[in-house]
Design an enzyme around this catalytic site. Structure first.
Site, PDB file in Angstrom:
ATOM      1  N   THR A 156       2.418   3.377  -7.130  1.00 57.79           N
ATOM      2  CA  THR A 156       2.676   3.837  -5.610  1.00 57.79           C
ATOM      3  C   THR A 156       1.936   5.074  -5.556  1.00 57.79           C
ATOM      4  O   THR A 156       1.492   5.635  -6.571  1.00 57.79           O
ATOM      5  CB  THR A 156       4.203   4.039  -5.144  1.00 57.79           C
ATOM      6  N   VAL A 211       0.747  -1.196   0.043  1.00 60.48           N
ATOM      7  CA  VAL A 211       0.000   0.026  -0.097  1.00 60.48           C
ATOM      8  C   VAL A 211       0.881   1.254  -0.197  1.00 60.48           C
ATOM      9  O   VAL A 211       1.917   1.374   0.725  1.00 60.48           O
ATOM     10  CB  VAL A 211      -0.998   0.246   1.022  1.00 60.48           C
ATOM     11  N   CYS A 212       0.630   2.217  -0.923  1.00 59.45           N
ATOM     12  CA  CYS A 212       1.493   3.507  -0.983  1.00 59.45           C
ATOM     13  C   CYS A 212       2.776   3.207  -1.186  1.00 59.45           C
ATOM     14  O   CYS A 212       3.200   2.573  -1.842  1.00 59.45           O
ATOM     15  CB  CYS A 212       1.126   4.019   0.446  1.00 59.45           C
ATOM     16  N   THR A 213       3.738   3.800  -0.395  1.00 55.74           N
ATOM     17  CA  THR A 213       5.243   3.730  -0.536  1.00 55.74           C
ATOM     18  C   THR A 213       5.570   2.144  -0.011  1.00 55.74           C
ATOM     19  O   THR A 213       6.995   1.993  -0.032  1.00 55.74           O
ATOM     20  CB  THR A 213       5.952   4.837   0.005  1.00 55.74           C
TER      21      THR A 213
END
Length: 319
Positions: free
Chosen positions: A124, A104-106
């Site tokens: 990302t 998730v995300c970074t």
């Protein structure tokens, strides 16, 4: 029923919603179908971790004692951008054992540092796509989608995109009705398909500085079925068409035509999801004119025609 173990990796400096968002989705699925998921959390040494917002999360166990999961969830946050080498080593060794490896995300930066994204397509948070591409040139970074699936590895965009990805996994495991029920329970505004852009038109475009241009942005959003050619919009802003087009792009980051396209697509999507109106009426009120024009826009941008989009993303109980 096969029970699937979900293991969320915890570390200092993680973004709390990257963990709690997907976990709430899987917890909701467990309430609907008891025995569907077993949710576990683990940190390197089993100690509590501090999130970027200051919250403290207490893991169930250490990563050393954690079982090989069916779904391994790696969140993002500042702690993922320069991850602990021990975490990278653990992910490199244990990640391939997971049935599905999710970031998730970074959190994608952790997978990339472990070499697990080499030769794969990934995404990302939009603000870190360039950095990830620069630091890991072997990874094919796509900055646009909400989430990307490449084999058993799935990467998602910023923060709430983890909820979208978790809902997609639940739909895969338990069916569409279960995923939609969870989405409604969490009051998720829109369960987005993975290939949808990370931004809505209003978020993707900056708000114009000058009031005449802001007024035009609002007018487009409120009147997607109007004549929205550059000449008409320029007249509303009391500018020449050439000056208007140049100013709009300079202040919003996109051309007037691109902005209109995004607004119309979002309007049509929401009507398909939230109403029982016919495709012909939706095409007309969204500014496409004909169902065929709307179909081409959906296929070009979302990769699916309107009827199939509605089948996948409209709750059966919506009136």
């Amino acid at each position: 029923m096969v029970q699937r173990t979900v293991l969320a990796v915890l570390f200092d400096g993680l973004q709390s919603l990257d963990v709690t968002g997907p976990v709430e989705v899987f917890a909701g699925a467990e309430l609907l179908s008891p025995g569907a998921y077993r949710i576990r959390t683990a940190s390197l040494d089993g100690a509590p971790v501090r999130t970027t917002s200051g919250l403290t999360l207490v893991p169930d166990e250490s990563l050393a004692t954690a079982p090989d999961p069916d779904i391994l969830l790696v969140p993002g946050g500042t702690g993922s951008l320069r991850p602990d080498p021990r975490l990278v080593t653990w992910v490199r060794e244990r990640g391939p054992r997971a049935g599905r490896l999710v970031s998730v995300c970074t959190g994608a930066a952790v997978l990339a540092a472990a070499g697990l994204l080499d030769g794969r397509r990934a995404t990302t948070h939009w603000a870190y796509c360039d950095r990830l591409a620069r630091e890991h040139p072997a990874v094919e970074i796509d900055p646009d989608p909400v989430f990307v699936r490449d084999g058993h590895i799935a990467t998602s965009a910023g923060v709430t995109a983890g909820i979208d990805l978790a809902l997609a996994l639940v739909e895969e495991d338990l069916g569409r009705d279960a995923a939609l029920t969870i989405a409604r329970h969490l009051v998720v505004f829109l369960r987005r398909p993975g290939n949808q852009a990370q931004f809505s038109a209003q978020l993707a475009a900056q708000t114009a500085q000058r009031e005449p241009l802001r007024d035009v942005q609002r007018w487009i959003t409120d009147h997607p079925d109007a004549d929205l050619c550059v000449d008409t919009l320029a007249a509303r802003a009391r500018l020449s068409p050439r000056h208007f087009a140049r100013a709009f792009r300079a202040e919003t980051g996109m051309t007037p035509g691109r902005y209109v396209d995004r607004v119309r697509l979002e309007h049509a999507r929401r009507l398909l999801e939230d109403t029982a109106r016919g495709v012909e009426e939706i095409a007309r009120t969204s500014g496409y004119g004909t169902p065929e024009a709307m179909r081409r826009a959906f296929v070009r941008t979302l990769g699916t025609p309107p009827a199939e989009y509605r089948r996948r993303f409209r709750p059966a109980t919506t009136a």
